[in-house]
Design a protein around this motif. Structure first.
Motif, PDB file in Angstrom:
ATOM      1  N   TYR A  12      -9.531  -8.843  11.539  1.00 53.78           N
ATOM      2  CA  TYR A  12      -9.652  -7.446  10.954  1.00 53.78           C
ATOM      3  C   TYR A  12      -8.941  -6.298  11.389  1.00 53.78           C
ATOM      4  CZ  TYR A  12     -13.378  -5.613  14.105  1.00 53.78           C
ATOM      5  OH  TYR A  12     -14.109  -5.364  15.127  1.00 53.78           O
ATOM      6  N   GLN A  13      -8.750  -6.153  12.705  1.00 51.33           N
ATOM      7  CA  GLN A  13      -8.135  -4.868  13.409  1.00 51.33           C
ATOM      8  C   GLN A  13      -6.631  -4.956  13.047  1.00 51.33           C
ATOM      9  OE1 GLN A  13      -9.456  -5.819  17.474  1.00 51.33           O
ATOM     10  NE2 GLN A  13     -10.947  -4.124  17.354  1.00 51.33           N
ATOM     11  N   ARG A  14      -6.074  -6.075  12.932  1.00 55.23           N
ATOM     12  CA  ARG A  14      -4.550  -5.970  12.188  1.00 55.23           C
ATOM     13  C   ARG A  14      -4.416  -5.347  11.258  1.00 55.23           C
ATOM     14  NH1 ARG A  14      -2.161 -12.334  12.694  1.00 55.23           N
ATOM     15  NH2 ARG A  14      -3.047 -12.743  14.967  1.00 55.23           N
ATOM     16  N   LEU A  15      -5.363  -5.166  10.253  1.00 51.12           N
ATOM     17  CA  LEU A  15      -5.337  -4.213   9.152  1.00 51.12           C
ATOM     18  C   LEU A  15      -4.885  -2.853   9.379  1.00 51.12           C
ATOM     19  CD1 LEU A  15      -8.363  -5.559   7.130  1.00 51.12           C
ATOM     20  CD2 LEU A  15      -5.976  -6.209   6.958  1.00 51.12           C
ATOM     21  N   GLU A  16      -5.351  -2.305  10.725  1.00 45.76           N
ATOM     22  CA  GLU A  16      -5.055  -1.052  11.022  1.00 45.76           C
ATOM     23  C   GLU A  16      -3.566  -0.679  11.181  1.00 45.76           C
ATOM     24  OE1 GLU A  16      -6.549   2.334  14.126  1.00 45.76           O
ATOM     25  OE2 GLU A  16      -6.662   0.106  14.963  1.00 45.76           O
ATOM     26  N   LEU A  19      -2.146  -1.642   6.917  1.00 40.47           N
ATOM     27  CA  LEU A  19      -2.333  -1.031   5.712  1.00 40.47           C
ATOM     28  C   LEU A  19      -1.980   0.296   5.271  1.00 40.47           C
ATOM     29  CD1 LEU A  19      -6.210  -1.831   5.273  1.00 40.47           C
ATOM     30  CD2 LEU A  19      -4.453  -2.922   4.348  1.00 40.47           C
ATOM     31  N   PRO A  20      -1.531   1.195   6.358  1.00 39.28           N
ATOM     32  CA  PRO A  20      -0.825   2.365   6.058  1.00 39.28           C
ATOM     33  C   PRO A  20       0.650   2.014   5.476  1.00 39.28           C
ATOM     34  CG  PRO A  20      -1.748   2.586   8.269  1.00 39.28           C
ATOM     35  CD  PRO A  20      -1.993   1.028   7.729  1.00 39.28           C
ATOM     36  N   ARG A  21       1.205   0.978   5.911  1.00 40.03           N
ATOM     37  CA  ARG A  21       2.571   0.554   5.295  1.00 40.03           C
ATOM     38  C   ARG A  21       2.355   0.259   3.989  1.00 40.03           C
ATOM     39  NH1 ARG A  21       6.390  -4.459   7.341  1.00 40.03           N
ATOM     40  NH2 ARG A  21       7.927  -4.058   5.801  1.00 40.03           N
ATOM     41  N   VAL A  22       1.224  -0.443   3.759  1.00 38.25           N
ATOM     42  CA  VAL A  22       1.014  -1.285   2.264  1.00 38.25           C
ATOM     43  C   VAL A  22       0.634   0.087   1.257  1.00 38.25           C
ATOM     44  CG1 VAL A  22      -0.456  -2.349   0.774  1.00 38.25           C
ATOM     45  CG2 VAL A  22       0.154  -3.317   3.002  1.00 38.25           C
ATOM     46  N   GLU A  25       3.955   1.911   0.565  1.00 43.31           N
ATOM     47  CA  GLU A  25       5.434   0.908   0.061  1.00 43.31           C
ATOM     48  C   GLU A  25       5.079   0.176  -1.120  1.00 43.31           C
ATOM     49  OE1 GLU A  25       6.870  -0.848   3.412  1.00 43.31           O
ATOM     50  OE2 GLU A  25       7.401   0.864   4.701  1.00 43.31           O
ATOM     51  N   ALA A  26       3.593  -0.247  -1.243  1.00 44.26           N
ATOM     52  CA  ALA A  26       3.409  -1.259  -2.296  1.00 44.26           C
ATOM     53  C   ALA A  26       3.797  -1.080  -3.642  1.00 44.26           C
ATOM     54  CB  ALA A  26       1.765  -1.489  -2.030  1.00 44.26           C
ATOM     55  N   GLN A  27       3.330   0.374  -3.916  1.00 50.01           N
ATOM     56  CA  GLN A  27       3.915   0.550  -5.474  1.00 50.01           C
ATOM     57  C   GLN A  27       5.432   0.579  -5.671  1.00 50.01           C
ATOM     58  OE1 GLN A  27       2.055   4.461  -6.708  1.00 50.01           O
ATOM     59  NE2 GLN A  27       2.633   4.138  -8.763  1.00 50.01           N
ATOM     60  N   GLY A  28       6.115   0.792  -4.651  1.00 48.86           N
ATOM     61  CA  GLY A  28       7.343   0.769  -4.842  1.00 48.86           C
ATOM     62  C   GLY A  28       8.110  -0.606  -5.165  1.00 48.86           C
ATOM     63  N   GLN A  29       7.390  -1.584  -4.503  1.00 54.48           N
ATOM     64  CA  GLN A  29       7.582  -3.063  -4.551  1.00 54.48           C
ATOM     65  C   GLN A  29       6.913  -3.706  -5.892  1.00 54.48           C
ATOM     66  OE1 GLN A  29       9.354  -4.555  -2.173  1.00 54.48           O
ATOM     67  NE2 GLN A  29       9.599  -2.682  -0.860  1.00 54.48           N
ATOM     68  N   GLY A  30       6.422  -3.044  -6.579  1.00 59.96           N
ATOM     69  CA  GLY A  30       5.818  -3.258  -8.016  1.00 59.96           C
ATOM     70  C   GLY A  30       4.513  -3.824  -7.793  1.00 59.96           C
ATOM     71  N   ILE A  31       3.859  -3.711  -6.523  1.00 54.73           N
ATOM     72  CA  ILE A  31       2.279  -3.977  -6.278  1.00 54.73           C
ATOM     73  C   ILE A  31       1.514  -3.178  -6.843  1.00 54.73           C
ATOM     74  CG2 ILE A  31       0.684  -4.415  -4.589  1.00 54.73           C
ATOM     75  CD1 ILE A  31       3.128  -5.400  -2.817  1.00 54.73           C
ATOM     76  N   ARG A  32       0.712  -3.797  -7.838  1.00 55.95           N
ATOM     77  CA  ARG A  32      -0.246  -2.558  -8.553  1.00 55.95           C
ATOM     78  C   ARG A  32      -1.640  -2.768  -8.104  1.00 55.95           C
ATOM     79  NH1 ARG A  32       3.914  -0.945  -9.429  1.00 55.95           N
ATOM     80  NH2 ARG A  32       5.278  -0.792 -11.254  1.00 55.95           N
ATOM     81  N   GLU A  33      -1.908  -3.496  -7.280  1.00 55.43           N
ATOM     82  CA  GLU A  33      -3.370  -3.654  -6.750  1.00 55.43           C
ATOM     83  C   GLU A  33      -3.177  -4.670  -5.172  1.00 55.43           C
ATOM     84  OE1 GLU A  33      -6.262  -5.401  -9.061  1.00 55.43           O
ATOM     85  OE2 GLU A  33      -5.201  -7.435  -9.375  1.00 55.43           O
ATOM     86  N   VAL A  34      -4.176  -4.184  -4.598  1.00 54.03           N
ATOM     87  CA  VAL A  34      -4.490  -4.812  -3.208  1.00 54.03           C
ATOM     88  C   VAL A  34      -5.678  -5.384  -3.133  1.00 54.03           C
ATOM     89  CG1 VAL A  34      -4.010  -4.510  -0.707  1.00 54.03           C
ATOM     90  CG2 VAL A  34      -2.457  -3.251  -1.964  1.00 54.03           C
ATOM     91  N   SER A  88      -0.628 -13.378   0.837  1.00 58.16           N
ATOM     92  CA  SER A  88       0.042 -13.157   2.128  1.00 58.16           C
ATOM     93  C   SER A  88      -0.994 -13.314   3.190  1.00 58.16           C
ATOM     94  CB  SER A  88       0.260 -11.517   1.882  1.00 58.16           C
ATOM     95  OG  SER A  88       1.153 -11.090   2.821  1.00 58.16           O
ATOM     96  N   SER A  89      -0.800 -12.350   4.281  1.00 55.50           N
ATOM     97  CA  SER A  89      -1.691 -12.549   5.667  1.00 55.50           C
ATOM     98  C   SER A  89      -2.004 -11.237   5.988  1.00 55.50           C
ATOM     99  CB  SER A  89      -0.622 -13.250   6.534  1.00 55.50           C
ATOM    100  OG  SER A  89       0.490 -12.611   6.975  1.00 55.50           O
ATOM    101  N   SER A  90      -2.767 -11.073   6.997  1.00 51.65           N
ATOM    102  CA  SER A  90      -3.375 -10.073   7.557  1.00 51.65           C
ATOM    103  C   SER A  90      -2.650  -9.347   8.517  1.00 51.65           C
ATOM    104  CB  SER A  90      -4.726 -10.460   8.210  1.00 51.65           C
ATOM    105  OG  SER A  90      -4.494 -11.293   9.382  1.00 51.65           O
ATOM    106  N   ASP A  91      -1.474  -9.962   8.741  1.00 54.30           N
ATOM    107  CA  ASP A  91      -0.255  -9.070   9.497  1.00 54.30           C
ATOM    108  C   ASP A  91       0.860  -8.804   8.749  1.00 54.30           C
ATOM    109  OD1 ASP A  91       0.486 -11.804   9.491  1.00 54.30           O
ATOM    110  OD2 ASP A  91       0.649 -11.904  11.644  1.00 54.30           O
ATOM    111  N   LEU A  92       1.060  -9.234   7.339  1.00 51.20           N
ATOM    112  CA  LEU A  92       1.909  -9.156   6.635  1.00 51.20           C
ATOM    113  C   LEU A  92       3.339  -9.533   7.347  1.00 51.20           C
ATOM    114  CD1 LEU A  92       2.276  -7.837   3.558  1.00 51.20           C
ATOM    115  CD2 LEU A  92       2.982  -5.862   4.679  1.00 51.20           C
ATOM    116  N   HIS A  93       3.166 -10.874   8.161  1.00 52.06           N
ATOM    117  CA  HIS A  93       4.442 -11.146   8.665  1.00 52.06           C
ATOM    118  C   HIS A  93       5.670 -11.313   8.380  1.00 52.06           C
ATOM    119  CE1 HIS A  93       2.449 -14.785   7.248  1.00 52.06           C
ATOM    120  NE2 HIS A  93       3.481 -15.527   7.375  1.00 52.06           N
TER     121      HIS A  93
END
Length: 231
Positions: A12-16, A19-22, A25-34, A88-93
């Protein structure tokens, strides 16, 4: 258009880090929910509060007591509200490279895999990882057929309604889930498109054991092959 599904367990610590990046940037990529999907033994209230502090109010957090990547993906697919799911994955690799490759396709496809095996993928592998990966690929083609993807363990971008139909037949709750789902899809006459990805710097040490996980994968392939032959 997209529901981004991020599973996490003890990592879970990878999320730190991601998640700020998500959030940015997520909305600009067309991602409407996480959808953040915790799987396994419940985390303490203190840890969950920490995870929530890293996330955004628009993110949704779910928990399944069943441990495993597949269990998390199944729950995320069931809860997704957008047309497509990104597993995806917890590190958005892969960063957003898989999504950009998907969006650059001439037309949308129902099922795509972010594939490290794609010739245009930007992947750096040591020979210690390359040889086992090649051996497993050959083994998969022998027992699951020549149409099996070159890489089934990357990310998945799949139409949500299709994913819901497929998970009803999936038994794997661990990392074999992705291989199982795509194999079932192919046996039903479906098609899958492998798309190029760029591997970003990994966050923290890998949990993958070449020997332990390789043996588990081989046994999983044999069981899946046997099960499908009996259908």
């Amino acid at each position: 258009m997209f529901s981004l599904i991020i599973p996490f367990h003890r990592d879970y610590q990878r999320l730190e880090r991601i998640l700020p990046r998500v959030q940015r940037e997520a909305q600009g990529q067309g991602i409407r929910e996480v959808l953040l999907i915790h799987n396994g033994t419940p985390l303490s209230a203190k840890v969950m509060a920490q995870v929530e502090s890293w996330s955004h109010p628009s993110f949704r957090i779910y928990h399944t007591p069943t441990q495993g990547l597949g269990a998390a993906y199944k729950l995320g697919i069931q809860q997704a509200q957008e047309s497509y799911c990104i597993l995806s994955s917890s590190d958005l690799h892969f960063g957003w490279s898989d999504l950009q490759s998907f969006l650059n396709l001439p037309q949308p496809v129902p099922y795509a895999l972010g594939s490290k095996d794609h010739p245009r993928s930007q992947i750096k592998r040591s020979w210690k990882r390359t040889i086992p990966t090649l051996a497993l690929k050959i083994f998969r083609k022998l027992f699951l057929g020549r149409t099996t993807p070159g890489d089934s363990q990357g990310s998945t971008i799949i139409r949500t309604d299709l994913a819901r139909n497929l998970i009803s037949e999936c038994k794997a709750d661990d990392y074999l889930f992705s291989l199982e789902m795509v194999t079932i899809h192919l046996t039903k006459g479906g098609t899958v498109v492998e798309i190029p990805v760029a591997l970003e710097e990994e966050i923290g040490p890998s949990n993958v054991s070449v020997l332990r996980d390789g043996i588990k994968m081989i046994l999983g392939i044999l069981k899946l092959s046997y099960r499908l032959r009996r259908r």
